[in-house]
Design a protein around this motif. Structure first.
Motif, PDB file in Angstrom:
ATOM      1  N   THR A  27       2.750  -1.234   4.418  1.00 30.38           N
ATOM      2  CA  THR A  27       2.291  -2.609   4.646  1.00 30.38           C
ATOM      3  C   THR A  27       1.489  -3.081   3.439  1.00 30.38           C
ATOM      4  OG1 THR A  27       0.382  -1.690   5.806  1.00 30.38           O
ATOM      5  CG2 THR A  27       2.258  -2.395   7.151  1.00 30.38           C
ATOM      6  N   PHE A  29       0.486  -5.751   0.448  1.00 25.68           N
ATOM      7  CA  PHE A  29       0.420  -7.153   0.053  1.00 25.68           C
ATOM      8  C   PHE A  29       0.602  -7.291  -1.448  1.00 25.68           C
ATOM      9  CE2 PHE A  29      -0.643 -11.541   0.296  1.00 25.68           C
ATOM     10  CZ  PHE A  29      -1.406 -11.823  -0.825  1.00 25.68           C
ATOM     11  N   LYS A 100      -3.308  -3.336  -2.366  1.00 23.51           N
ATOM     12  CA  LYS A 100      -3.948  -4.158  -1.349  1.00 23.51           C
ATOM     13  C   LYS A 100      -3.015  -4.213  -0.149  1.00 23.51           C
ATOM     14  CE  LYS A 100      -6.174  -8.630  -0.575  1.00 23.51           C
ATOM     15  NZ  LYS A 100      -6.469  -9.955  -1.155  1.00 23.51           N
ATOM     16  N   LYS A 101      -3.476  -3.698   0.946  1.00 16.73           N
ATOM     17  CA  LYS A 101      -2.678  -3.732   2.168  1.00 16.73           C
ATOM     18  C   LYS A 101      -2.750  -5.125   2.773  1.00 16.73           C
ATOM     19  CE  LYS A 101      -3.105  -0.268   4.968  1.00 16.73           C
ATOM     20  NZ  LYS A 101      -3.704   0.783   5.834  1.00 16.73           N
ATOM     21  N   ARG A 102      -1.727  -5.428   3.536  1.00 20.55           N
ATOM     22  CA  ARG A 102      -1.686  -6.723   4.203  1.00 20.55           C
ATOM     23  C   ARG A 102      -2.930  -6.885   5.066  1.00 20.55           C
ATOM     24  NH1 ARG A 102       4.134  -7.950   6.223  1.00 20.55           N
ATOM     25  NH2 ARG A 102       4.400  -7.529   4.018  1.00 20.55           N
ATOM     26  N   TRP A 103      -3.561  -8.007   4.973  1.00 19.65           N
ATOM     27  CA  TRP A 103      -4.765  -8.382   5.712  1.00 19.65           C
ATOM     28  C   TRP A 103      -6.023  -7.681   5.194  1.00 19.65           C
ATOM     29  CZ3 TRP A 103      -0.747  -6.798   9.422  1.00 19.65           C
ATOM     30  CH2 TRP A 103       0.055  -7.874   9.785  1.00 19.65           C
ATOM     31  N   TYR A 107      -8.440  -4.044  -3.112  1.00 13.57           N
ATOM     32  CA  TYR A 107      -7.462  -3.046  -3.550  1.00 13.57           C
ATOM     33  C   TYR A 107      -8.100  -1.651  -3.467  1.00 13.57           C
ATOM     34  CZ  TYR A 107      -4.479  -6.746  -5.355  1.00 13.57           C
ATOM     35  OH  TYR A 107      -3.658  -7.844  -5.469  1.00 13.57           O
TER      36      TYR A 107
END
Length: 121
Positions: A27, A29, A100-103, A107
């Motif tokens: 997941t 981003f 950077k993961k979603r939501w 980072y």
């Protein structure tokens, strides 16, 4: 979750070449810098090469002119082309990425599991 999966290590004779790959999945981003590190027995982990999201690169002095780092942002993959390998390049090679993961709001660094590179003399 974020996974960093490496491939491409192995045994090669001095003067030979290998290409390492590391693909990020999960997941995600966005990904900033991606890099390769290595750790030989009894030594600290050291930076080999790093590449920013814009494609700027930096190398350890010991590999300049022999190794090339590159990335495919669409595939979320970083590569390390290693030429003119020397026995002192033998180590476990780890990929690293600032992800950077979603939501998420920042980072964080993620590491691959490591792949063994052995260069025989």
């Amino acid at each position: 979750q974020v996974q960093m999966v490496e491939s491409g290590g192995g045994l090669v004779q001095a003067g030979g070449s290998l290409r390492l790959s590391c693909a990020a999945s999960g997941t995600i981003f966005g990904i900033n810098a991606m890099g390769w590190y290595r750790q030989a027995p009894g030594k600290q982990r050291e930076l080999v090469a790093i590449i920013t999201s814009e494609g700027s690169t930096n190398y350890a002095d010991s590999v300049k002119g022999r190794f090339t780092i590159s990335r495919d942002n669409a595939k979320r993959t970083v590569y390390l082309q290693m030429n003119t390998l020397k026995p002192e390049d033998s180590a476990v090679y780890y990929c690293n990425a600032d992800v950077k993961k979603r939501w998420a709001t920042s980072y964080l660094p993620y590491w691959g599991q490591g792949t063994q590179v052995t260069v025989s003399s």
